[in-house]
Design a protein around this motif. Structure first.
Motif, short mmCIF file in Angstrom:
data_model
loop_
_atom_site.label_atom_id
_atom_site.label_comp_id
_atom_site.label_asym_id
_atom_site.label_seq_id
_atom_site.Cartn_x
_atom_site.Cartn_y
_atom_site.Cartn_z
N THR A 9 1.10 -1.35 0.19
CA THR A 9 -0.17 0.23 0.39
C THR A 9 0.51 1.15 0.11
OG1 THR A 9 -0.20 -0.04 2.58
CG2 THR A 9 -1.66 -0.82 1.08
N GLY A 10 0.38 2.18 -0.13
CA GLY A 10 1.41 3.58 0.18
C GLY A 10 1.17 4.12 -1.49
N CYS A 11 0.41 3.22 -2.48
CA CYS A 11 1.23 4.32 -3.74
C CYS A 11 -0.25 4.48 -4.85
CB CYS A 11 0.93 3.34 -5.05
SG CYS A 11 3.28 2.70 -4.70
N MET A 12 -0.46 5.75 -5.51
CA MET A 12 -1.56 6.32 -5.90
C MET A 12 -1.23 6.20 -7.53
SD MET A 12 -3.35 6.88 -3.78
CE MET A 12 -4.63 8.08 -4.22
N PHE A 13 -2.55 6.54 -8.10
CA PHE A 13 -1.81 5.96 -10.12
C PHE A 13 -3.10 7.68 -10.47
CE2 PHE A 13 -4.29 5.53 -14.36
CZ PHE A 13 -2.25 5.49 -14.79
N THR A 14 -2.00 8.86 -10.66
CA THR A 14 -2.67 10.50 -10.58
C THR A 14 -2.91 10.53 -12.15
OG1 THR A 14 -2.09 10.90 -8.94
CG2 THR A 14 -2.46 11.99 -10.38
N HIS A 15 -4.27 10.63 -12.39
CA HIS A 15 -4.69 11.09 -14.23
C HIS A 15 -4.71 12.77 -14.33
CE1 HIS A 15 -7.62 9.94 -17.90
NE2 HIS A 15 -6.00 10.99 -17.91
N ILE A 16 -3.99 13.19 -14.78
CA ILE A 16 -3.93 14.79 -15.57
C ILE A 16 -5.20 15.30 -16.32
CG2 ILE A 16 -3.35 17.03 -15.20
CD1 ILE A 16 -0.94 15.95 -13.31
N ILE A 17 -5.85 15.82 -16.75
CA ILE A 17 -6.26 16.29 -17.74
C ILE A 17 -6.54 17.94 -18.24
CG2 ILE A 17 -8.62 15.82 -17.25
CD1 ILE A 17 -9.01 14.64 -20.05
N ARG A 18 -5.96 18.76 -19.17
CA ARG A 18 -6.89 20.07 -19.29
C ARG A 18 -7.61 19.71 -20.62
NH1 ARG A 18 -1.08 21.16 -18.41
NH2 ARG A 18 -0.85 21.29 -15.67
N GLY A 19 -8.21 20.70 -20.93
CA GLY A 19 -8.30 21.33 -22.68
C GLY A 19 -10.40 21.94 -22.67
N ASN A 78 0.65 11.60 -23.36
CA ASN A 78 -0.66 11.45 -24.36
C ASN A 78 -0.49 12.60 -24.98
OD1 ASN A 78 -1.73 9.16 -25.76
ND2 ASN A 78 -3.67 9.44 -25.24
N ALA A 79 -0.40 12.58 -26.28
CA ALA A 79 -0.83 13.26 -26.94
C ALA A 79 -2.29 13.74 -27.00
CB ALA A 79 -0.83 12.55 -28.90
N PRO A 80 -1.71 15.15 -28.11
CA PRO A 80 -3.74 16.44 -27.28
C PRO A 80 -4.59 14.86 -28.62
CG PRO A 80 -1.67 17.64 -28.24
CD PRO A 80 -1.31 16.39 -27.58
N GLN A 81 -5.84 15.07 -28.37
CA GLN A 81 -7.02 14.74 -28.93
C GLN A 81 -7.65 15.46 -29.00
OE1 GLN A 81 -6.29 10.62 -28.92
NE2 GLN A 81 -4.71 11.55 -28.23
N LYS A 82 -8.42 15.07 -30.18
CA LYS A 82 -10.17 16.11 -30.53
C LYS A 82 -11.49 14.99 -30.74
CE LYS A 82 -8.24 19.64 -33.38
NZ LYS A 82 -8.16 20.72 -33.00
N LEU A 83 -11.78 14.45 -29.77
CA LEU A 83 -13.08 13.96 -29.19
C LEU A 83 -13.78 14.19 -30.29
CD1 LEU A 83 -12.34 13.39 -25.70
CD2 LEU A 83 -11.76 12.29 -26.90
N PRO A 84 -14.32 13.12 -30.87
CA PRO A 84 -16.15 13.09 -31.24
C PRO A 84 -16.64 13.41 -30.99
CG PRO A 84 -14.89 10.62 -31.63
CD PRO A 84 -13.94 11.96 -30.95
#
Length: 154
Positions: A53-63, A123-129
């Motif tokens: 225990t003691g690990c965190m998975f962090t996800h950052i997103i901007r757009g 990850n590369a920038p994405q244009k989502l449909p």
């Protein structure tokens, strides 16, 4: 005493550290979220590896809307988790799903054979449909171990 207090403190410190070193935001919206990495064992070359225990998975997103300008995911470990040998045969994938939870795009990461205590991927920038959600997934030895998602809405 709350037994989760050390994990909460680690998560808060990790988030603050990540925010302190990020470049200035280029978009009008963003999100950051973390999920704990559950304890598990796995085999590497006949040796049993244990992730404590003691690990965190962090996800950052901007757009802005369906336009993602920056995305990153990675693991940070503290306390006992920082003493482990790392994550071997790791891969981070990014997936995109619509509002019906149907995945329509996957950006599969490279599998890294080396053991690393803090695996991370941009990850590369994405244009989502369409609107829906963007997720990051950590795989160890081909097994998904933790995911973190952000909803993309109007």
């Amino acid at each position: 005493m709350d037994r989760l207090l050390p994990a909460r403190i680690t998560a808060a410190l990790t988030t603050m550290a990540a925010l302190a070193v990020l470049p200035p935001a280029e978009a009008r919206a963003g999100a950051i979220g973390s999920a704990p990495v559950a304890t598990f064992d796995y085999q590497v070359g006949g040796v049993t590896m244990k992730v404590p225990t003691g690990c965190m998975f962090t996800h950052i997103i901007r757009g802005d809307g369906k336009n993602i300008t920056y995305q990153n995911a990675g693991v940070d470990c503290g306390f006992v988790g920082a003493l482990n040998a790392g994550f071997c045969n790791w891969r981070i994938d990014f997936t995109y799903a619509d509002t019906d939870n149907k995945t329509y795009r996957t950006s599969r990461g490279k599998t890294h054979a080396e053991c690393k205590i803090n695996p991370m991927r941009d990850n590369a920038p994405q244009k989502l449909p369409r609107y829906g959600k963007a997720c990051a997934h950590l795989h160890i030895n081909g097994v998904r171990r933790v995911s973190q998602c952000h909803h993309i809405t109007k």
